[in-house]
Scaffold this motif. Structure first.
Motif, PDB file in Angstrom:
ATOM      1  N   SER A  92       0.783  -1.232   0.000  1.00 47.22           N
ATOM      2  CA  SER A  92       0.000   0.000   0.000  1.00 47.22           C
ATOM      3  C   SER A  92       0.818   1.287   0.000  1.00 47.22           C
ATOM      4  O   SER A  92       0.389   2.288  -0.550  1.00 47.22           O
ATOM      5  N   ASN A  93       1.977   1.297   0.635  1.00 45.47           N
ATOM      6  CA  ASN A  93       2.840   2.492   0.669  1.00 45.47           C
ATOM      7  C   ASN A  93       4.176   2.123   1.300  1.00 45.47           C
ATOM      8  O   ASN A  93       4.336   1.002   1.803  1.00 45.47           O
ATOM      9  N   GLY A  94       5.088   3.070   1.301  1.00 41.36           N
ATOM     10  CA  GLY A  94       6.430   2.798   1.810  1.00 41.36           C
ATOM     11  C   GLY A  94       6.480   2.634   3.321  1.00 41.36           C
ATOM     12  O   GLY A  94       7.390   1.994   3.851  1.00 41.36           O
ATOM     13  N   THR A  95       5.517   3.236   4.024  1.00 40.20           N
ATOM     14  CA  THR A  95       5.464   3.094   5.478  1.00 40.20           C
ATOM     15  C   THR A  95       4.975   1.699   5.852  1.00 40.20           C
ATOM     16  O   THR A  95       5.574   1.019   6.698  1.00 40.20           O
ATOM     17  N   ASP A  96       3.899   1.251   5.198  1.00 37.80           N
ATOM     18  CA  ASP A  96       3.407  -0.106   5.456  1.00 37.80           C
ATOM     19  C   ASP A  96       4.441  -1.150   5.050  1.00 37.80           C
ATOM     20  O   ASP A  96       4.529  -2.226   5.669  1.00 37.80           O
ATOM     21  N   ALA A 121      10.034  10.794   8.899  1.00 42.06           N
ATOM     22  CA  ALA A 121       9.509  10.194  10.132  1.00 42.06           C
ATOM     23  C   ALA A 121       9.120   8.722   9.985  1.00 42.06           C
ATOM     24  O   ALA A 121       9.238   7.951  10.943  1.00 42.06           O
ATOM     25  N   ALA A 122       8.685   8.318   8.795  1.00 45.89           N
ATOM     26  CA  ALA A 122       8.182   6.946   8.621  1.00 45.89           C
ATOM     27  C   ALA A 122       9.202   5.890   9.039  1.00 45.89           C
ATOM     28  O   ALA A 122       8.835   4.827   9.551  1.00 45.89           O
ATOM     29  N   THR A 123      10.491   6.186   8.827  1.00 47.26           N
ATOM     30  CA  THR A 123      11.537   5.215   9.167  1.00 47.26           C
ATOM     31  C   THR A 123      11.454   4.818  10.640  1.00 47.26           C
ATOM     32  O   THR A 123      11.601   3.647  10.988  1.00 47.26           O
ATOM     33  N   CYS A 196      16.610  -2.294   4.759  1.00 48.48           N
ATOM     34  CA  CYS A 196      16.983  -0.987   4.228  1.00 48.48           C
ATOM     35  C   CYS A 196      15.747  -0.231   3.769  1.00 48.48           C
ATOM     36  O   CYS A 196      14.868  -0.766   3.099  1.00 48.48           O
ATOM     37  N   ASP A 197      15.645   1.018   4.234  1.00 46.67           N
ATOM     38  CA  ASP A 197      14.558   1.905   3.814  1.00 46.67           C
ATOM     39  C   ASP A 197      15.007   2.581   2.524  1.00 46.67           C
ATOM     40  O   ASP A 197      15.708   3.589   2.535  1.00 46.67           O
ATOM     41  N   ALA A 198      14.598   1.965   1.405  1.00 41.72           N
ATOM     42  CA  ALA A 198      14.997   2.451   0.083  1.00 41.72           C
ATOM     43  C   ALA A 198      13.868   3.243  -0.566  1.00 41.72           C
ATOM     44  O   ALA A 198      13.736   3.263  -1.791  1.00 41.72           O
ATOM     45  N   ALA A 199      13.067   3.922   0.274  1.00 36.99           N
ATOM     46  CA  ALA A 199      11.935   4.697  -0.254  1.00 36.99           C
ATOM     47  C   ALA A 199      12.395   5.730  -1.280  1.00 36.99           C
ATOM     48  O   ALA A 199      11.650   6.086  -2.191  1.00 36.99           O
ATOM     49  N   GLN A 200      13.642   6.218  -1.122  1.00 37.05           N
ATOM     50  CA  GLN A 200      14.121   7.279  -2.017  1.00 37.05           C
ATOM     51  C   GLN A 200      15.119   6.768  -3.044  1.00 37.05           C
ATOM     52  O   GLN A 200      15.552   7.541  -3.897  1.00 37.05           O
ATOM     53  N   SER A 201      15.508   5.499  -2.961  1.00 42.88           N
ATOM     54  CA  SER A 201      16.669   5.066  -3.750  1.00 42.88           C
ATOM     55  C   SER A 201      16.379   3.971  -4.765  1.00 42.88           C
ATOM     56  O   SER A 201      17.317   3.395  -5.326  1.00 42.88           O
ATOM     57  N   THR A 220      10.513   0.029  -0.491  1.00 39.83           N
ATOM     58  CA  THR A 220      10.497   1.274  -1.246  1.00 39.83           C
ATOM     59  C   THR A 220       9.093   1.854  -1.292  1.00 39.83           C
ATOM     60  O   THR A 220       8.135   1.234  -0.805  1.00 39.83           O
ATOM     61  N   SER A 221       8.996   3.062  -1.830  1.00 43.06           N
ATOM     62  CA  SER A 221       7.733   3.791  -1.885  1.00 43.06           C
ATOM     63  C   SER A 221       7.488   4.287  -3.301  1.00 43.06           C
ATOM     64  O   SER A 221       8.427   4.695  -3.989  1.00 43.06           O
ATOM     65  N   PHE A 222       6.222   4.255  -3.704  1.00 43.15           N
ATOM     66  CA  PHE A 222       5.845   4.841  -5.002  1.00 43.15           C
ATOM     67  C   PHE A 222       5.026   6.117  -4.805  1.00 43.15           C
ATOM     68  O   PHE A 222       4.235   6.492  -5.675  1.00 43.15           O
ATOM     69  N   ALA A 225       6.033  11.788  -5.466  1.00 40.74           N
ATOM     70  CA  ALA A 225       7.255  12.590  -5.576  1.00 40.74           C
ATOM     71  C   ALA A 225       8.540  11.760  -5.532  1.00 40.74           C
ATOM     72  O   ALA A 225       9.622  12.302  -5.706  1.00 40.74           O
ATOM     73  N   LYS A 226       8.442  10.454  -5.314  1.00 37.91           N
ATOM     74  CA  LYS A 226       9.652   9.621  -5.297  1.00 37.91           C
ATOM     75  C   LYS A 226      10.126   9.423  -6.733  1.00 37.91           C
ATOM     76  O   LYS A 226       9.339   9.579  -7.680  1.00 37.91           O
ATOM     77  N   PRO A 227      11.402   9.031  -6.896  1.00 39.50           N
ATOM     78  CA  PRO A 227      11.904   8.878  -8.274  1.00 39.50           C
ATOM     79  C   PRO A 227      11.011   7.981  -9.144  1.00 39.50           C
ATOM     80  O   PRO A 227      10.747   8.311 -10.293  1.00 39.50           O
TER      81      PRO A 227
HETATM   82  C1  LIG Z   1       8.665   8.598   1.545  1.00 39.35           C
HETATM   83  C2  LIG Z   1       9.432   7.871   2.563  1.00 39.35           C
HETATM   84  C3  LIG Z   1       8.859   6.845   3.340  1.00 39.35           C
HETATM   85  C4  LIG Z   1       7.386   6.532   3.346  1.00 39.35           C
HETATM   86  O1  LIG Z   1       6.821   6.226   2.137  1.00 39.35           O
HETATM   87  P1  LIG Z   1       5.228   6.432   1.941  1.00 39.35           P
HETATM   88  O2  LIG Z   1       4.962   5.719   0.678  1.00 39.35           O
HETATM   89  O3  LIG Z   1       4.984   7.895   1.875  1.00 39.35           O
HETATM   90  O4  LIG Z   1       4.555   5.794   3.101  1.00 39.35           O
HETATM   91  C5  LIG Z   1       9.658   6.152   4.218  1.00 39.35           C
HETATM   92  N1  LIG Z   1      10.954   6.461   4.359  1.00 39.35           N
HETATM   93  C6  LIG Z   1      11.543   7.444   3.656  1.00 39.35           C
HETATM   94  C7  LIG Z   1      12.996   7.701   3.863  1.00 39.35           C
HETATM   95  C8  LIG Z   1      10.801   8.192   2.741  1.00 39.35           C
HETATM   96  O5  LIG Z   1      11.391   9.173   2.063  1.00 39.35           O
END
Ligand SMILES: *Cc1c(COP(=O)(O)O)cnc(C)c1O
Length: 387
Positions: A92-96, A121-123, A196-201, A220-222, A225-227
């Motif tokens: 559902s998202n990068g936080t979940d 903050a999600a990390t 690894c929190d690769a939401a941005q990478s 990761t996150s879609f 605004a992510k890449p």
């Molecule tokens: C965006 C982001 C998230 C969360 O992703 P969502 O899809 O917005 O829940 C987690 N960690 C980092 C470092 C982010 O930049």
């Protein structure tokens, strides 16, 4: 801690930096645009693939499998192919994605999980969801990523507080993979898992290996605004571990067992919408080309600003997807104000390190102070990625 070099040469310096940024973005400093430029150009990106996105969404409307439709499985297949990871679990998202990872890793109340303070903050947020305690560590100035020495200190702090340190969540901040070759041995020595929190990478490379394969679990996150973004919320998890993959697939759908109405564990509803999967599939088609364009812009910024501001460094053997192009300067706020006068937006990621946020102040820090995280919150400025 290394001495922090500053680049404070007063207001002349600020004006020169702004002139140079104008040059990179093709803005005439004496004749700024009436409408400010966008910080990033999601509209332009959509215009490029509009017919394909329209058709993809229409296909979903036609087949009507809005939940776990064929596009979801096709996307997971393509993301495995892209990263080389054995399993991809879309969600559902990068936080979940982070939460599913922690649940599968079996984090328990009272456990401690080490996280960088200089992150979104999600990390950290997902750690107390499981009753565990985040311990905030410092980052390195040149890469914005987790400092292995601070990780070591964080493990000692956990011990001192009588907490069991179970894992670490390095973040690949602004698109650059963390220093896994230094972090993994520290984690191994203390028997920590690494997620690894690769939401941005997503799309970056670490010494020949793609993000998604650099730790036991990568998320990761879609977010748009992510890449690699969709047109709503979305995320994905990568792992080579068959058991973790099976558990996370189950957790994603209410802890399902043999079928929908068999619940074998406490899970959540964390599926990726078919519509969003269809969008990511279309975005993936132009993703490599976009990464080239982002990199060209970053190179231009680097050439223009070297010697004027602290510019981001990409260590040997790594690539970044430039989720942000972030410079450091003592007059960060003056640069931002001055840029805006020329119709150029910028952004501050992150104004406050997490250990200073009201929600997280009560949690421990690896060392009494986290000086680099503090410094970066006062000096970092992310420049427009208007391609
Ligand atoms: C965006 C982001 C998230 C969360 O992703 P969502 O899809 O917005 O829940 C987690 N960690 C980092 C470092 C982010 O930049």
């Amino acid at each position: 801690m290394d001495a922090i070099d500053t680049h404070d040469r007063g207001s002349q310096d600020v004006e020169e930096i702004v002139r140079r940024i104008c040059g990179v973005l093709g803005v005439d400093p004496d004749n700024p645009p009436k409408q400010p430029l966008p910080f990033m150009d999601l509209k332009g990106q959509l215009a490029r693939i509009r017919p394909q996105v329209d058709a993809a969404i229409a296909r979903v409307l036609d087949h009507g499998q809005f939940i776990m439709g064929p596009e979801v499985y096709e996307l997971e297949r393509q993301l495995c192919a892209f990263t080389g990871a054995k399993h991809c679990i879309s969600c559902s998202n990068g936080t979940d994605a982070l939460a599913l990872g922690l649940m599968a890793l079996g984090v328990n109340p009272g456990d401690a999980v080490l996280v960088p303070s200089f992150s979104f903050a999600a990390t950290a947020e997902v750690v107390p969801w499981l009753g565990a305690v985040p311990i905030f560590c410092d980052v390195l100035k040149d890469t914005f990523n987790l400092d292995p020495k601070s990780l070591e200190a964080g493990v000692a702090t956990a011990k001192r507080l009588g907490l069991r340190a179970v894992g670490v969540i390095p973040v690949d901040l602004f698109g650059l993979p963390a220093d896994y070759d230094s972090l993994l041995p520290v984690a191994e020595a203390h028997d920590l898992w690494v997620m690894c929190d690769a939401a941005q990478s997503f799309g970056a490379i670490y010494k020949g290996r793609k993000v998604g394969t650099l730790a036991r679990i990568s998320t990761t996150s879609f977010f748009p605004a992510k890449p690699l973004g969709c047109y709503g919320d979305g995320g994905a998890i990568f792992t080579d571990d068959d058991d973790l993959a099976r558990v996370m697939r189950s957790l994603r759908v209410h802890g399902q067992g043999a079928d929908k109405y068999d619940n074998v564990r406490i899970g959540m509803n964390a599926r990726l919408d078919t519509m969003q999967a269809a969008v990511v599939l279309e975005k993936l088609m132009i993703f490599r080309q976009e990464l080239v364009e982002r990199n060209d812009l970053a190179i231009a910024y680097g050439r223009a600003l070297m010697g004027y501001a602290h510019i981001p460094k990409v260590p040997e053997g790594l690539t970044t997807v430039w989720a942000q192009y972030t410079i450091c300067h003592d007059d960060r706020d003056a640069i931002a104000r001055n840029l805006l006068k020329h119709g150029i937006p910028s952004a501050v990621y992150y104004v406050k390190p997490l250990h200073y946020q009201e929600a997280y102040r009560r949690y421990p820090t690896a060392t009494r102070k986290l000086p680099t995280s503090e410094y970066l919150s006062s000096a970092a400025l992310s420049l427009s990625m208007y391609l």
